[in-house]
Design a protein around this motif. Structure first.
Motif, PDB file in Angstrom:
ATOM      1  N   MET A 137       0.870  -1.117  -0.034  1.00  0.00           N
ATOM      2  CA  MET A 137      -0.049   0.175   0.059  1.00  0.00           C
ATOM      3  C   MET A 137       0.833   1.309  -0.126  1.00  0.00           C
ATOM      4  SD  MET A 137      -3.281  -1.242   2.333  1.00  0.00           S
ATOM      5  CE  MET A 137      -3.139   0.213   3.374  1.00  0.00           C
ATOM      6  N   GLU A 138       1.211   1.757  -1.101  1.00  0.00           N
ATOM      7  CA  GLU A 138       1.886   2.841  -1.294  1.00  0.00           C
ATOM      8  C   GLU A 138       1.114   4.108  -1.232  1.00  0.00           C
ATOM      9  OE1 GLU A 138       5.288   2.813  -1.986  1.00  0.00           O
ATOM     10  OE2 GLU A 138       5.270   0.632  -1.702  1.00  0.00           O
ATOM     11  N   TRP A 139       1.841   5.093  -0.808  1.00  0.00           N
ATOM     12  CA  TRP A 139       1.312   6.668  -0.626  1.00  0.00           C
ATOM     13  C   TRP A 139       1.474   7.512  -1.758  1.00  0.00           C
ATOM     14  CZ3 TRP A 139      -1.669   7.644   3.188  1.00  0.00           C
ATOM     15  CH2 TRP A 139      -1.820   7.028   4.430  1.00  0.00           C
ATOM     16  N   ASN A 140       2.343   7.165  -2.739  1.00  0.00           N
ATOM     17  CA  ASN A 140       2.476   7.791  -3.977  1.00  0.00           C
ATOM     18  C   ASN A 140       2.757   9.122  -3.799  1.00  0.00           C
ATOM     19  OD1 ASN A 140       2.016   5.337  -5.657  1.00  0.00           O
ATOM     20  ND2 ASN A 140      -0.220   5.637  -5.259  1.00  0.00           N
ATOM     21  N   LEU A 141       3.827   9.438  -3.115  1.00  0.00           N
ATOM     22  CA  LEU A 141       4.258  10.697  -2.871  1.00  0.00           C
ATOM     23  C   LEU A 141       5.202  11.404  -3.989  1.00  0.00           C
ATOM     24  CD1 LEU A 141       4.929  10.656   0.999  1.00  0.00           C
ATOM     25  CD2 LEU A 141       2.906  11.623   0.125  1.00  0.00           C
ATOM     26  N   PRO A 142       5.379  12.837  -4.280  1.00  0.00           N
ATOM     27  CA  PRO A 142       4.859  13.808  -3.094  1.00  0.00           C
ATOM     28  C   PRO A 142       3.369  14.113  -3.870  1.00  0.00           C
ATOM     29  CG  PRO A 142       6.213  14.649  -4.990  1.00  0.00           C
ATOM     30  CD  PRO A 142       6.313  13.108  -5.105  1.00  0.00           C
ATOM     31  N   TRP A 143       2.591  14.864  -2.980  1.00  0.00           N
ATOM     32  CA  TRP A 143       1.421  15.466  -3.297  1.00  0.00           C
ATOM     33  C   TRP A 143       1.644  16.797  -3.325  1.00  0.00           C
ATOM     34  CZ3 TRP A 143      -0.692  12.567   1.538  1.00  0.00           C
ATOM     35  CH2 TRP A 143      -0.696  11.204   1.375  1.00  0.00           C
ATOM     36  N   GLU A 144       0.809  17.396  -4.336  1.00  0.00           N
ATOM     37  CA  GLU A 144       0.801  19.070  -4.577  1.00  0.00           C
ATOM     38  C   GLU A 144      -0.473  19.465  -3.942  1.00  0.00           C
ATOM     39  OE1 GLU A 144       3.373  20.484  -5.785  1.00  0.00           O
ATOM     40  OE2 GLU A 144       4.543  18.786  -6.039  1.00  0.00           O
ATOM     41  N   GLY A 145      -0.643  20.689  -3.572  1.00  0.00           N
ATOM     42  CA  GLY A 145      -1.609  21.747  -3.285  1.00  0.00           C
ATOM     43  C   GLY A 145      -1.356  22.993  -2.844  1.00  0.00           C
ATOM     44  N   GLY A 146      -2.384  23.697  -2.288  1.00  0.00           N
ATOM     45  CA  GLY A 146      -2.409  25.114  -2.341  1.00  0.00           C
ATOM     46  C   GLY A 146      -3.583  25.574  -1.828  1.00  0.00           C
ATOM     47  N   CYS A 147      -3.477  26.998  -1.666  1.00  0.00           N
ATOM     48  CA  CYS A 147      -4.518  27.766  -0.910  1.00  0.00           C
ATOM     49  C   CYS A 147      -5.875  28.029  -2.141  1.00  0.00           C
ATOM     50  CB  CYS A 147      -4.298  28.951  -0.542  1.00  0.00           C
ATOM     51  SG  CYS A 147      -3.669  30.054  -1.883  1.00  0.00           S
ATOM     52  N   ARG A 148      -6.980  28.665  -1.879  1.00  0.00           N
ATOM     53  CA  ARG A 148      -7.901  28.775  -2.734  1.00  0.00           C
ATOM     54  C   ARG A 148      -7.539  29.651  -3.971  1.00  0.00           C
ATOM     55  NH1 ARG A 148     -13.921  30.837  -1.690  1.00  0.00           N
ATOM     56  NH2 ARG A 148     -14.773  30.453  -3.634  1.00  0.00           N
ATOM     57  N   CYS A 149      -6.716  30.642  -3.621  1.00  0.00           N
ATOM     58  CA  CYS A 149      -6.528  31.532  -4.845  1.00  0.00           C
ATOM     59  C   CYS A 149      -5.235  31.361  -5.436  1.00  0.00           C
ATOM     60  CB  CYS A 149      -6.050  32.935  -4.045  1.00  0.00           C
ATOM     61  SG  CYS A 149      -4.893  33.295  -3.119  1.00  0.00           S
ATOM     62  N   GLN A 162      -1.781  31.543  -4.446  1.00  0.00           N
ATOM     63  CA  GLN A 162      -0.755  32.289  -4.282  1.00  0.00           C
ATOM     64  C   GLN A 162       0.263  31.656  -3.187  1.00  0.00           C
ATOM     65  OE1 GLN A 162      -1.009  36.499  -3.292  1.00  0.00           O
ATOM     66  NE2 GLN A 162      -2.631  36.758  -4.383  1.00  0.00           N
ATOM     67  N   VAL A 163      -0.442  30.662  -2.579  1.00  0.00           N
ATOM     68  CA  VAL A 163       0.616  29.894  -1.698  1.00  0.00           C
ATOM     69  C   VAL A 163       0.576  28.290  -2.263  1.00  0.00           C
ATOM     70  CG1 VAL A 163       1.064  28.743   0.506  1.00  0.00           C
ATOM     71  CG2 VAL A 163       0.406  31.071   0.278  1.00  0.00           C
ATOM     72  N   ARG A 164       1.527  27.632  -2.401  1.00  0.00           N
ATOM     73  CA  ARG A 164       1.733  26.130  -3.011  1.00  0.00           C
ATOM     74  C   ARG A 164       2.311  25.403  -2.213  1.00  0.00           C
ATOM     75  NH1 ARG A 164      -2.148  24.167  -5.706  1.00  0.00           N
ATOM     76  NH2 ARG A 164      -0.414  22.558  -6.967  1.00  0.00           N
ATOM     77  N   LEU A 195       6.099  18.753   4.888  1.00  0.00           N
ATOM     78  CA  LEU A 195       5.557  19.598   4.362  1.00  0.00           C
ATOM     79  C   LEU A 195       6.258  20.784   3.860  1.00  0.00           C
ATOM     80  CD1 LEU A 195       2.550  20.909   3.470  1.00  0.00           C
ATOM     81  CD2 LEU A 195       2.491  22.037   5.556  1.00  0.00           C
ATOM     82  N   ASP A 196       6.458  20.940   2.358  1.00  0.00           N
ATOM     83  CA  ASP A 196       7.421  22.112   2.007  1.00  0.00           C
ATOM     84  C   ASP A 196       6.611  23.153   1.342  1.00  0.00           C
ATOM     85  OD1 ASP A 196       9.611  20.465   2.358  1.00  0.00           O
ATOM     86  OD2 ASP A 196       9.678  19.684   0.375  1.00  0.00           O
ATOM     87  N   ILE A 197       6.629  24.624   1.533  1.00  0.00           N
ATOM     88  CA  ILE A 197       5.899  25.408   1.083  1.00  0.00           C
ATOM     89  C   ILE A 197       6.668  25.783  -0.520  1.00  0.00           C
ATOM     90  CG2 ILE A 197       5.045  27.927   1.292  1.00  0.00           C
ATOM     91  CD1 ILE A 197       4.068  25.700   3.226  1.00  0.00           C
ATOM     92  N   THR A 198       6.131  25.705  -1.301  1.00  0.00           N
ATOM     93  CA  THR A 198       7.044  25.570  -2.534  1.00  0.00           C
ATOM     94  C   THR A 198       6.769  26.977  -3.591  1.00  0.00           C
ATOM     95  OG1 THR A 198       5.344  24.666  -3.927  1.00  0.00           O
ATOM     96  CG2 THR A 198       6.859  23.312  -3.123  1.00  0.00           C
ATOM     97  N   MET A 204      -4.754  26.870   6.146  1.00  0.00           N
ATOM     98  CA  MET A 204      -3.887  25.755   5.305  1.00  0.00           C
ATOM     99  C   MET A 204      -3.532  24.665   6.410  1.00  0.00           C
ATOM    100  SD  MET A 204      -2.178  28.155   2.407  1.00  0.00           S
ATOM    101  CE  MET A 204      -1.814  26.491   1.415  1.00  0.00           C
ATOM    102  N   PHE A 205      -2.734  25.137   7.432  1.00  0.00           N
ATOM    103  CA  PHE A 205      -2.119  24.097   8.109  1.00  0.00           C
ATOM    104  C   PHE A 205      -2.035  24.796   9.670  1.00  0.00           C
ATOM    105  CE2 PHE A 205       1.345  26.164   5.903  1.00  0.00           C
ATOM    106  CZ  PHE A 205       2.344  26.289   6.970  1.00  0.00           C
ATOM    107  N   THR A 206      -1.773  23.861  10.546  1.00  0.00           N
ATOM    108  CA  THR A 206      -1.369  24.206  11.901  1.00  0.00           C
ATOM    109  C   THR A 206      -0.271  23.643  12.519  1.00  0.00           C
ATOM    110  OG1 THR A 206      -3.814  24.423  12.414  1.00  0.00           O
ATOM    111  CG2 THR A 206      -2.464  24.216  14.290  1.00  0.00           C
ATOM    112  N   ARG A 207       0.615  24.465  13.162  1.00  0.00           N
ATOM    113  CA  ARG A 207       1.698  23.674  13.968  1.00  0.00           C
ATOM    114  C   ARG A 207       1.233  23.808  15.493  1.00  0.00           C
ATOM    115  NH1 ARG A 207       5.737  23.211  10.374  1.00  0.00           N
ATOM    116  NH2 ARG A 207       5.826  24.807   8.502  1.00  0.00           N
ATOM    117  N   PRO A 208       0.954  22.435  15.788  1.00  0.00           N
ATOM    118  CA  PRO A 208       0.391  22.444  17.388  1.00  0.00           C
ATOM    119  C   PRO A 208       1.469  22.700  18.495  1.00  0.00           C
ATOM    120  CG  PRO A 208       0.078  20.496  15.973  1.00  0.00           C
ATOM    121  CD  PRO A 208       0.916  21.479  15.254  1.00  0.00           C
ATOM    122  N   ALA A 209       0.797  23.742  19.321  1.00  0.00           N
ATOM    123  CA  ALA A 209       1.553  23.802  20.603  1.00  0.00           C
ATOM    124  C   ALA A 209       2.329  22.605  21.072  1.00  0.00           C
ATOM    125  CB  ALA A 209       0.999  24.684  21.307  1.00  0.00           C
TER     126      ALA A 209
END
Length: 155
Positions: free
Chosen positions: A1-13, A15-17, A54-57, A84-89
């Motif tokens: 069961m592979e994850w097939n990385l990397p995955w791409e994504g971004g915000c609605r507009c 401007q952030v990928r 997670l890389d911001i590209t 987009m994401f959270t860095r938990p305390a």
């Protein structure tokens, strides 16, 4: 069961990928009232990733913190305000990516759900594990191991 990385994504507009480069540790739904308010929905969906997974590209300078709760850093696009994401305390080794940020997120399914004592009464998820709040510290390792073995993967 592979994850097939990397995955791409971004915000609605757009401007952030971003790019997911490491296997997720857990897929979850959070029913806390804070997530309900921040998403304007019944819950938030997230993929728990290693912090270096997670890389911001594009648009690093477009990310702004907001909705700080208990020292957690919720990161938003400064233009379209997408959460987009959270860095938990206290968990510097983790980042919680909103699953809907992925270009292909139709495969996502919460494996665990949290804060069910605050969930809306009509909500049901396919999560295999359910917690009234957060699990005890001792439960996380076995929960992540179960997800690594049984969690749903993209096709």
């Amino acid at each position: 069961m592979e994850w097939n990385l990397p995955w791409e994504g971004g915000c609605r507009c757009g401007q952030v990928r971003l790019r997911v480069v490491k296997e997720p540790l857990l897929a979850g739904a959070c029913h806390c009232t804070g997530c309900q308010t921040m998403t304007a929905s019944a819950f938030s969906l997230s993929l728990g990733l290693p912090a270096d997974g997670l890389d911001i590209t594009k648009g690093e300078d477009k990310l702004v913190p907001g909705g700080v709760q208990q020292e957690s850093r919720h990161m938003f696009c400064s233009f379209c305000k997408t959460w987009m994401f959270t860095r938990p305390a206290g968990m510097d080794r983790l980042v919680n990516l909103r699953a809907s940020m992925l270009d292909d997120h139709a495969w996502f399914e919460p494996f665990a759900e949290f804060w069910t004592r605050e969930k809306l009464p009509w909500v049901k998820t396919p999560a295999q594990y359910s917690y009234e709040a957060l699990p005890e510290e001792s439960a996380w390792e076995s929960l992540m191991k179960a997800y690594a073995e049984q969690g749903k993967r993209p096709r």
